[in-house]
Write a protein that holds these residues in place. Sequence first.
Motif, PDB file in Angstrom:
ATOM      1  N   GLU A   1       0.792  -1.230   0.000  1.00  0.00           N
ATOM      2  CA  GLU A   1       0.000   0.000   0.000  1.00  0.00           C
ATOM      3  C   GLU A   1       0.823   1.278   0.000  1.00  0.00           C
ATOM      4  O   GLU A   1       0.279   2.376  -0.138  1.00  0.00           O
ATOM      5  N   HIS A   2       2.146   1.159   0.167  1.00  0.00           N
ATOM      6  CA  HIS A   2       2.904   2.382   0.441  1.00  0.00           C
ATOM      7  C   HIS A   2       4.338   2.237  -0.045  1.00  0.00           C
ATOM      8  O   HIS A   2       4.945   1.159   0.066  1.00  0.00           O
ATOM      9  N   VAL A   3       4.869   3.321  -0.589  1.00  0.00           N
ATOM     10  CA  VAL A   3       6.280   3.392  -0.965  1.00  0.00           C
ATOM     11  C   VAL A   3       6.900   4.583  -0.249  1.00  0.00           C
ATOM     12  O   VAL A   3       6.426   5.719  -0.387  1.00  0.00           O
ATOM     13  N   ASP A   4       7.935   4.319   0.546  1.00  0.00           N
ATOM     14  CA  ASP A   4       8.666   5.371   1.250  1.00  0.00           C
ATOM     15  C   ASP A   4       9.941   5.666   0.454  1.00  0.00           C
ATOM     16  O   ASP A   4      10.825   4.811   0.346  1.00  0.00           O
ATOM     17  N   LEU A   5       9.999   6.863  -0.119  1.00  0.00           N
ATOM     18  CA  LEU A   5      11.113   7.206  -0.994  1.00  0.00           C
ATOM     19  C   LEU A   5      12.373   7.613  -0.244  1.00  0.00           C
ATOM     20  O   LEU A   5      13.405   7.871  -0.874  1.00  0.00           O
ATOM     21  N   ARG A   6      12.318   7.678   1.063  1.00  0.00           N
ATOM     22  CA  ARG A   6      13.523   8.021   1.831  1.00  0.00           C
ATOM     23  C   ARG A   6      14.515   6.864   1.782  1.00  0.00           C
ATOM     24  O   ARG A   6      14.168   5.722   2.034  1.00  0.00           O
ATOM     25  N   ARG A   7      15.755   7.196   1.447  1.00  0.00           N
ATOM     26  CA  ARG A   7      16.809   6.175   1.466  1.00  0.00           C
ATOM     27  C   ARG A   7      17.226   5.902   2.915  1.00  0.00           C
ATOM     28  O   ARG A   7      16.950   6.702   3.813  1.00  0.00           O
ATOM     29  N   PRO A   8      17.914   4.782   3.146  1.00  0.00           N
ATOM     30  CA  PRO A   8      18.392   4.516   4.503  1.00  0.00           C
ATOM     31  C   PRO A   8      19.297   5.642   5.010  1.00  0.00           C
ATOM     32  O   PRO A   8      20.143   6.151   4.267  1.00  0.00           O
ATOM     33  N   ALA A   9      19.106   6.019   6.238  1.00  0.00           N
ATOM     34  CA  ALA A   9      19.969   7.041   6.836  1.00  0.00           C
ATOM     35  C   ALA A   9      21.375   6.481   7.012  1.00  0.00           C
ATOM     36  O   ALA A   9      21.553   5.340   7.448  1.00  0.00           O
ATOM     37  N   VAL A  10      22.358   7.267   6.637  1.00  0.00           N
ATOM     38  CA  VAL A  10      23.756   6.857   6.749  1.00  0.00           C
ATOM     39  C   VAL A  10      24.440   7.781   7.742  1.00  0.00           C
ATOM     40  O   VAL A  10      24.535   8.992   7.513  1.00  0.00           O
ATOM     41  N   GLU A  11      24.886   7.216   8.844  1.00  0.00           N
ATOM     42  CA  GLU A  11      25.550   8.009   9.877  1.00  0.00           C
ATOM     43  C   GLU A  11      26.930   8.446   9.397  1.00  0.00           C
ATOM     44  O   GLU A  11      27.726   7.627   8.932  1.00  0.00           O
ATOM     45  N   PRO A  12      27.261   9.728   9.463  1.00  0.00           N
ATOM     46  CA  PRO A  12      28.604  10.169   9.058  1.00  0.00           C
ATOM     47  C   PRO A  12      29.687   9.510   9.925  1.00  0.00           C
ATOM     48  O   PRO A  12      29.496   9.319  11.123  1.00  0.00           O
ATOM     49  N   ARG A  13      30.800   9.175   9.297  1.00  0.00           N
ATOM     50  CA  ARG A  13      31.943   8.592  10.020  1.00  0.00           C
ATOM     51  C   ARG A  13      33.202   9.347   9.595  1.00  0.00           C
ATOM     52  O   ARG A  13      33.969   8.879   8.766  1.00  0.00           O
ATOM     53  N   PRO A  14      33.406  10.546  10.168  1.00  0.00           N
ATOM     54  CA  PRO A  14      34.535  11.367   9.741  1.00  0.00           C
ATOM     55  C   PRO A  14      35.862  10.855  10.305  1.00  0.00           C
ATOM     56  O   PRO A  14      35.942  10.401  11.446  1.00  0.00           O
ATOM     57  N   VAL A  15      36.904  10.922   9.470  1.00  0.00           N
ATOM     58  CA  VAL A  15      38.272  10.662   9.916  1.00  0.00           C
ATOM     59  C   VAL A  15      39.161  11.733   9.296  1.00  0.00           C
ATOM     60  O   VAL A  15      38.905  12.195   8.185  1.00  0.00           O
ATOM     61  N   GLU A  16      40.205  12.113  10.028  1.00  0.00           N
ATOM     62  CA  GLU A  16      41.162  13.085   9.507  1.00  0.00           C
ATOM     63  C   GLU A  16      42.355  12.350   8.915  1.00  0.00           C
ATOM     64  O   GLU A  16      42.861  11.383   9.496  1.00  0.00           O
ATOM     65  N   VAL A  17      42.796  12.833   7.766  1.00  0.00           N
ATOM     66  CA  VAL A  17      43.877  12.181   7.023  1.00  0.00           C
ATOM     67  C   VAL A  17      44.858  13.249   6.546  1.00  0.00           C
ATOM     68  O   VAL A  17      44.443  14.262   5.957  1.00  0.00           O
ATOM     69  N   GLY A  18      46.131  13.022   6.779  1.00  0.00           N
ATOM     70  CA  GLY A  18      47.140  13.902   6.214  1.00  0.00           C
ATOM     71  C   GLY A  18      47.155  13.773   4.704  1.00  0.00           C
ATOM     72  O   GLY A  18      47.120  12.659   4.162  1.00  0.00           O
ATOM     73  N   ALA A  19      47.189  14.887   4.000  1.00  0.00           N
ATOM     74  CA  ALA A  19      47.120  14.875   2.541  1.00  0.00           C
ATOM     75  C   ALA A  19      47.744  16.147   2.000  1.00  0.00           C
ATOM     76  O   ALA A  19      48.076  17.064   2.751  1.00  0.00           O
ATOM     77  N   LEU A  20      47.903  16.186   0.678  1.00  0.00           N
ATOM     78  CA  LEU A  20      48.378  17.374  -0.025  1.00  0.00           C
ATOM     79  C   LEU A  20      47.361  17.747  -1.089  1.00  0.00           C
ATOM     80  O   LEU A  20      46.758  16.867  -1.704  1.00  0.00           O
ATOM     81  N   PRO A  21      47.120  19.043  -1.319  1.00  0.00           N
ATOM     82  CA  PRO A  21      47.804  20.196  -0.735  1.00  0.00           C
ATOM     83  C   PRO A  21      47.311  20.598   0.653  1.00  0.00           C
ATOM     84  O   PRO A  21      47.875  21.530   1.243  1.00  0.00           O
TER      85      PRO A  21
END
Length: 246
Positions: A11-31
């Motif tokens: 009877e119903h379609v929910d168009l919301r995608r699964p919630a994805v919890e952010p998983r931030p990490v810091e990485v040394g990079a250039l520039p």
Amino acid sequence: MSRNDWTLSPEHVDLRRPAVEPRPVEVGALPQRLTLDLSRTALVAVDLQNDFCHPHGWLASIGVDVSGAAGPIGALAAVLPELRAAGVPVVWLTWGTRPDRANLPPGVRHVYDPDGASTGIGDPLPGGSRVLQLGSWSAGLVDELVPEPADLHVAKHRMSGFPDTPLDSVLRNLRVDTLLFAGLNTDQCVYATLVDAANLGYDVVLVEDLCGTTSPGFCTDATLYNVRQCFGFTTTSAELRAGLDT
């Protein structure tokens, strides 16, 4: 449930995608130093195949020193379990051409068979395999890199992995924004795919020691300069693992 699904009932379609919890990490990079969101990041591993890396593969058979191609294999094998454990999808992007070569334009074939009489894409090798043919030993991943069932595989037919392939569709369905690049050759297929990815709006990060090449060293130097200057960022597997460890 995949990252890109609806919730369905009769009877119903929910168009919301699964919630994805952010998983931030810091990485040394250039520039600049980066914060990556692992929940929106995938690794694209390019062309780590027998024909490019193995001493009995195509390049070695035509006299190319493949030591530079084999260089990143160990480092990539070491970091893959940590990336998978962090939920980062692994996409194996490899040459895998049709047996009839029907979708290869002459310009692509000429690069590897410049005189029309050399061993080029699809031609037989002494061991019986055919150069970079889909399903052959030649096109297979090197033994040291073992895919997991959840990994994804995309066959390509050009230097870049985007034209004439489902790579963009696969990445969009993964709902990723950031691509980590590993593989071969740094200055050729890795770079061509990275540039196309940047032009399509992905954030691109080349992992230096996870890439290798059979080209002269100045080709890598120019590639790293261009990536940092024009398209994205570079980092190392040590910096990446340090970020994952935190």
